[in-house]
Enzyme design. Structure first.
Site, mmCIF file in Angstrom:
data_model
loop_
_atom_site.group_PDB
_atom_site.id
_atom_site.type_symbol
_atom_site.label_atom_id
_atom_site.label_comp_id
_atom_site.label_asym_id
_atom_site.label_seq_id
_atom_site.Cartn_x
_atom_site.Cartn_y
_atom_site.Cartn_z
ATOM 1 N N TYR A 157 -47.058 -64.456 -11.406
ATOM 2 C CA TYR A 157 -47.447 -64.714 -12.645
ATOM 3 C C TYR A 157 -48.987 -65.094 -12.586
ATOM 4 O O TYR A 157 -49.266 -65.786 -11.204
ATOM 5 C CB TYR A 157 -46.762 -65.825 -13.538
ATOM 6 C CG TYR A 157 -45.502 -65.342 -14.193
ATOM 7 C CD1 TYR A 157 -44.433 -65.289 -13.343
ATOM 8 C CD2 TYR A 157 -45.423 -65.248 -15.423
ATOM 9 C CE1 TYR A 157 -43.086 -64.980 -13.840
ATOM 10 C CE2 TYR A 157 -44.111 -64.906 -15.764
ATOM 11 C CZ TYR A 157 -42.927 -64.619 -15.015
ATOM 12 O OH TYR A 157 -41.463 -64.192 -15.735
ATOM 13 N N GLU A 158 -49.754 -64.931 -13.333
ATOM 14 C CA GLU A 158 -51.263 -65.257 -13.000
ATOM 15 C C GLU A 158 -51.608 -66.642 -13.078
ATOM 16 O O GLU A 158 -52.734 -66.987 -12.681
ATOM 17 C CB GLU A 158 -52.161 -64.685 -14.200
ATOM 18 C CG GLU A 158 -52.022 -65.278 -15.623
ATOM 19 C CD GLU A 158 -52.391 -64.484 -16.589
ATOM 20 O OE1 GLU A 158 -53.102 -63.321 -16.498
ATOM 21 O OE2 GLU A 158 -52.855 -64.941 -17.833
ATOM 22 N N SER A 159 -50.716 -67.641 -13.328
ATOM 23 C CA SER A 159 -50.900 -68.966 -13.114
ATOM 24 C C SER A 159 -50.619 -69.376 -11.574
ATOM 25 O O SER A 159 -51.191 -70.368 -11.289
ATOM 26 C CB SER A 159 -49.871 -69.564 -13.757
ATOM 27 O OG SER A 159 -48.569 -69.482 -13.682
#
Lengths: 297, 259, 297, 259
Positions: free
Chosen positions: B49-51
């Protein structure tokens, strides 16, 4: 600064954030400095440039209260819910005042903060291939690799006047520990001229809580540290309290209508002295099931 | 067992993921599909995930791209600059899995504005991670509901590149990866023509006929002569997906589940 | 690769490192993959390009044994002791064969690995101002910032054929945990086409040993993991054993003379089957007070 | 109490550090001096080593730039790319504290080769972190023993910039920071002339006369008309420095201590 490094959020905002500043409240879904956003509104800062990868509730409030002239961002929405209505109203209908926007991608915003933290004037990336964004944003340019001739995107470094973040712990010397989803927080603090860190907890010595390779910001790179338990609500602080998803959903209704929004803000933010009172006010109106500081216990 | 169009779409998207693939996951439908794959046939799929969470194994679906659930059970959590630079731009992602507000016949997507950029009729959230996911992942899958408002003849704004003007336009642009190799909707699956790169209906879901898909498409849709029908969701797939949504609803509060 | 991800060091070197490869054995003072260096020598790899910020004993051995054609580096010495004599002899007197060099600064080498890991063709930095290095290294060039016009140094990304590092722990899936001084190890593994990681210890599941933000390389980015306790000696592995400073000093005498060097290498490296035998051989000759694996107990 | 020339140099270098300054420390004499400062008048000095240790508080002197001792008691340990990019290049270092093999009258230093680059008479270790420390720290101090072989009329190779050709050459080069503001030797202290930037002898250590310094300098040394004498090492300074070296020798084995 003249105040002590450990000070109240009121003191930190009064001293460090000025009208017209470019401020970056960061925290990627996790550890959003919401309490600091409220304080910026309470102190009626004006003409701000708001920098943030994901302008969500914290900027929706500032924009709706007329504090901002400009937003620099890469994704503006209420995560998992939909639009942020005050942000859209400002862009689409200039209410309560026009909002200029400068729009990038996430990868680019992260790279711009990195360049800012690195003392470089610009960031290089493989990005924006085929996208219309560079047509509307003169800050996205392209250069050639001096070795391969490849075409790469580049954008100017971001160096906000003030970075504001929320973290789990700090010690009395102002050393800050961040854990979990750490986002761009280290970068934004190092890129900024001044910085405010709100924290869940003040501990005696951060080294008793941090492993060698933990994400630690030494006190000497931080301008002010403020003890604000629950200060990320409705975002979360890993190890302290969970994301208040119902508040994010409730915000959709609160913020959709201008008058409802103003009434809510005046009641819960402008009429309260600080974040603790804000939480009490929310609890009294049944908007939160429990105060973040209580979640922890 | 009956099912909703969203369940159908999610299950069909999930089936595409192979075990051990590295998937950069967008929030919403892509996340539901990727996690369904992980809970069914692809237990070792790597979800990023881009987090900054690498190898995420959420027990319930995240409502945001950075829920604590994603970090808690991940192999490692890195900074957002690192996730984009070392992991996405570094070329380590097999599949970029995106949603979109609008798509055109060459699988370009718009998540920015409807109407003129300076005076938008509708302001959408913006680019997020999509432009670089679209140009860095080895291939890209897009999942969204099919309707004339989402499948449009002409995008007001290209946020993220598919095949641009078609043909070899993408290759000439310098984008890496194969681009969008599949668009999974609630009606069927579209894949790009090998030469023109125009999205072609190559499969319909059970009970959907081609005219229905044409009617939901804002351009004159090409249909493959070898049009196939997707397999019905199995009871196991439906049970696991519904369990996942039920757990999610319980964790997030009722309204968060479903779609 | 055809071998299992967890394999012996002999298998990993045999399969993954080929004559003529550009290899990068990294580890900044800490966690130097010495055992892997020996194995490269035992398997008589030739015409290697050796990349490393600080070519020290591990490359002095390979160079002295004639395995290298070229070195790319930023500081070549025996830390805290002095010169590395085989390296100097190769550069100054072409013994046992000529060694071409490409020389950078530390900041640049680190940036080049970062660019390699980032899929970028080049790195940008504020560097080499007033230095003579760019006169002798055509890979150091200068570009102008497209926004400010400032002049910045740039160099090509480093993408070694093989990265080799040593780490504290890995699990059966090949997930690797590195802690303490982590150097450029993550970057070199991500920049390289193939990678070998030697570790002190194999554990059941790395997640039982790593916090969320620990430096972890997921197994799927690593080509081979080899269990080689003590494999960083005479460097150290934080939490396992200390730096063997007396060995660094002893190396000065061993390596100063060509014949002494060859005799030592033949006896301790070429005549031993693996790193465990090497350690026994050293202990038998009184060169180390204790084997690294014993230090741990 | 008597003392050695190395002790004199170390103590004089240590005295320059002010409390809370951020110092990027080279190994060897700079490291000994910076830690002596920390153990005497500057307990809150921030020591950064290029191995990534920030706020290092070694109990014994490190033999290498990356001893475990540096990491163990540091505020945080970051990667080598990060230390150079965010911390040094980011402009957060007050003082870069370097050693050198050779120096010229404009405080340029050579740690690369003696003789021609392609066919060196002596191959030195190379640049390490020095070129960027020299051009990024707010000021630079250099400490080395003074002799005609180390203080040379002309460097065969400029590894790291001081004032280049003197005058405003450094400013014109694009280097940041004030450059080398002090060179501390075993004989005295040299500082750059405010206009010509030529190193000028501004202090001698007790018992050293100017002719001795001139004889140890490979060019016609300028001497300040206000030449002062440095203060004698105090008993406390010597005691703490000797304790530090004794602890170091015990930890590393006898030969590691002293100098």
């Amino acid at each position: 600064m003249t105040t002590h490094k450990l000070c109240t959020l009121q003191e930190a905002v009064a001293e460090l954030i000025h009208d017209g500043d470019a401020i970056a409240l960061e925290g990627f879904t996790h550890l959003i400095p919401s309490a600091a956003g409220h304080e910026v509104i309470r102190q009626r800062r004006r003409n701000l440039t708001l920098i943030r990868m994901t302008p969500d509730l914290v900027y929706d409030m500032i924009i709706g209260m007329g504090g901002a002239d400009r937003a620099i961002f890469s994704w503006g929405g209420n995560p998992g819910v939909g639009s942020i209505h005050r942000f859209r109203d400002a862009i689409e209908k200039s209410w309560p005042r026009p909002l200029a926007i400068e729009e990038h991608s996430h990868a680019d915003m992260a790279a711009r903060y990195q360049a800012g933290a690195s003392g470089l004037p610009f960031a290089v990336m493989r990005g924006y291939v085929g996208s219309d964004l560079p047509r509307y944003n003169p800050n996205i340019r392209f250069i050639e690799c001096p070795f391969t001739g490849e075409r790469l995107a580049c954008t100017p470094a971001l160096n906000p006047d003030v970075a504001v973040i929320h973290a789990q712990k700090a010690d009395r010397k102002g050393n800050v520990l961040i854990s979990g989803i750490v986002g761009v927080q280290k970068e934004v603090v190092l890129a900024a001229r001044r910085s405010i860190v709100t924290v869940e907890e003040i501990v005696e010595d951060i080294k008793d809580h941090a492993q060698m390779n933990s994400v630690v910001l030494p006190g000497w790179v931080v301008s002010a540290v403020c003890h604000v338990p629950g200060g990320a609500h409705p975002s979360y602080a890993h190890g302290y309290y969970k994301r208040d998803n119902s508040f994010y959903k409730a915000w959709d209704a609160i913020s959709r209508d201008r008058d409802t929004f103003l009434e809510w803000m005046n009641r819960h933010v402008m009429a309260t002295a600080d974040f603790a009172e804000f939480c009490q006010s929310l609890a009294a109106s049944g908007m939160i099931r429990s105060l973040p500081q209580e979640v922890r216990a | 067992m009956s099912y909703t169009p969203t369940e159908l779409m999610t299950i069909n998207a999930a089936r595409k993921l192979r075990d051990r693939q590295v998937c950069f996951v967008g929030i919403g439908l892509p996340s539901a599909a990727a996690n369904l794959a992980r809970l069914t046939h692809a237990p070792e799929v790597v979800l990023i995930y881009e987090s900054g969470t690498i190898g995420a194994r959420p027990d319930v679906l995240p409502l945001s791209i950075g829920d604590g659930e994603l970090a808690e059970f991940a192999d490692t959590v890195v900074s957002v600059p690192e996730i984009f630079r070392y992991w996405l731009q570094g070329g380590r992602v097999d599949v970029g899995f995106l949603g979109a507000a609008q798509i055109d016949r060459f699988a370009n997507i718009n998540t920015t504005v409807i109407g003129p950029y300076a005076t938008p009729r509708t302001r959408l959230p913006g680019a997020g991670g999509a432009p670089e996911i679209a140009s860095s992942a080895k291939e890209v899958w897009i999942t969204l509901r099919q309707s004339p408002r989402s499948f449009v003849e002409r995008l007001d704004f290209i946020t993220s590149a598919g095949f641009l003007d078609g043909g070899d336009a993408r290759e000439r642009s310098g984008a890496r990866g194969a681009g969008p190799t599949a668009v999974i909707t609630d009606l069927g699956v579209l894949t790009p023509d090998p030469v023109t790169r125009e999205l072609t209906l190559t499969a319909v879901h059970p009970g959907i006929d081609v005219e229905q898909v044409r009617a939901a498409t804002g351009w004159d849709l090409r249909v493959s002569p070898d049009l196939r029908m997707t397999e019905r969701p199995s009871e196991q797939e439906l049970a696991i997906l519904r369990d996942l949504h039920a757990r999610t609803a319980q964790a997030h509060g009722a309204a968060a589940g479903g779609d």
